[in-house]
Design a protein around this motif. Sequence first.
Motif, PDB file in Angstrom:
ATOM      1  N   ASP A 147       0.771  -1.219   0.088  1.00 38.65           N
ATOM      2  CA  ASP A 147       0.028  -0.099   0.150  1.00 38.65           C
ATOM      3  C   ASP A 147       0.741   1.156   0.018  1.00 38.65           C
ATOM      4  N   ARG A 148       2.015   1.080   0.821  1.00 39.09           N
ATOM      5  CA  ARG A 148       2.885   2.370   0.722  1.00 39.09           C
ATOM      6  C   ARG A 148       3.441   2.770  -0.503  1.00 39.09           C
ATOM      7  N   MET A 150       2.441   2.037  -3.373  1.00 34.34           N
ATOM      8  CA  MET A 150       1.443   2.449  -4.358  1.00 34.34           C
ATOM      9  C   MET A 150       0.979   3.575  -4.213  1.00 34.34           C
ATOM     10  N   SER A 151       1.069   4.039  -2.875  1.00 32.46           N
ATOM     11  CA  SER A 151       0.889   5.505  -2.705  1.00 32.46           C
ATOM     12  C   SER A 151       1.740   6.421  -3.011  1.00 32.46           C
ATOM     13  N   ALA A 153       3.896   5.735  -5.439  1.00 30.18           N
ATOM     14  CA  ALA A 153       3.912   5.746  -6.923  1.00 30.18           C
ATOM     15  C   ALA A 153       2.562   6.768  -7.461  1.00 30.18           C
ATOM     16  N   HIS A 154       1.552   6.490  -6.742  1.00 37.19           N
ATOM     17  CA  HIS A 154       0.589   7.380  -7.112  1.00 37.19           C
ATOM     18  C   HIS A 154       0.859   8.935  -6.972  1.00 37.19           C
ATOM     19  N   ARG A 155       1.608   9.295  -5.929  1.00 37.10           N
ATOM     20  CA  ARG A 155       1.868  10.788  -5.548  1.00 37.10           C
ATOM     21  C   ARG A 155       2.904  11.152  -6.580  1.00 37.10           C
ATOM     22  N   ARG A 157       3.076  10.247  -9.751  1.00 41.63           N
ATOM     23  CA  ARG A 157       2.499  10.403 -11.249  1.00 41.63           C
ATOM     24  C   ARG A 157       1.736  11.890 -11.093  1.00 41.63           C
ATOM     25  N   ARG A 158       1.317  12.203  -9.853  1.00 34.32           N
ATOM     26  CA  ARG A 158       0.403  13.626 -10.007  1.00 34.32           C
ATOM     27  C   ARG A 158       1.315  14.820  -9.744  1.00 34.32           C
TER      28      ARG A 158
END
Length: 159
Positions: A147-148, A150-151, A153-155, A157-158
């Motif tokens: 989860d960490r 993924m978060s 990686a998600h941050r 991208r933004r």
Amino acid sequence: MPKEKGRSLVASNRKARHDYHIEDTFEAGIVLSGTEVKALRMGRASLVDGFAMFTGDELYLENVHIPEYLNGTWNNHAPRRKRKLLLHRSELEKIAGKTRESGRTIVPLALYFKDGRAKVEIAIATGKKQYDKRHALRERQDRREADRAMSVAHRGRRA
């Protein structure tokens, strides 16, 4: 005075979910004395060493610690006394049938007030082996790391 609504948690047994495989849960009423209710309303109780046992055809909660009420007088309760659980006959028979099988026990999971009445959530459980506990901890740690990642990686991208 208005009636209480909802559920207010007094004590929970988080260790039980770590030490046991929970199979089935039941909500039971509990027979308490007046000073026990007052101590619970102050939010003081411990379910850590608690268990339930049949005496005859009635179910009793044992080893649950409800400390003495501070403002109680000579008629204060004993902190670790046996307390009768209130369940329907069919529920008692179901629990008795399941606990006759070897390795099963009845553990309290939570003690709470529901609409002003003291209730206890009990579970039929099987003890975990040491390697099961380690495996569960490892799974939880792996899930947290994923989860960490993924978060992060998600941050990324933004930004």
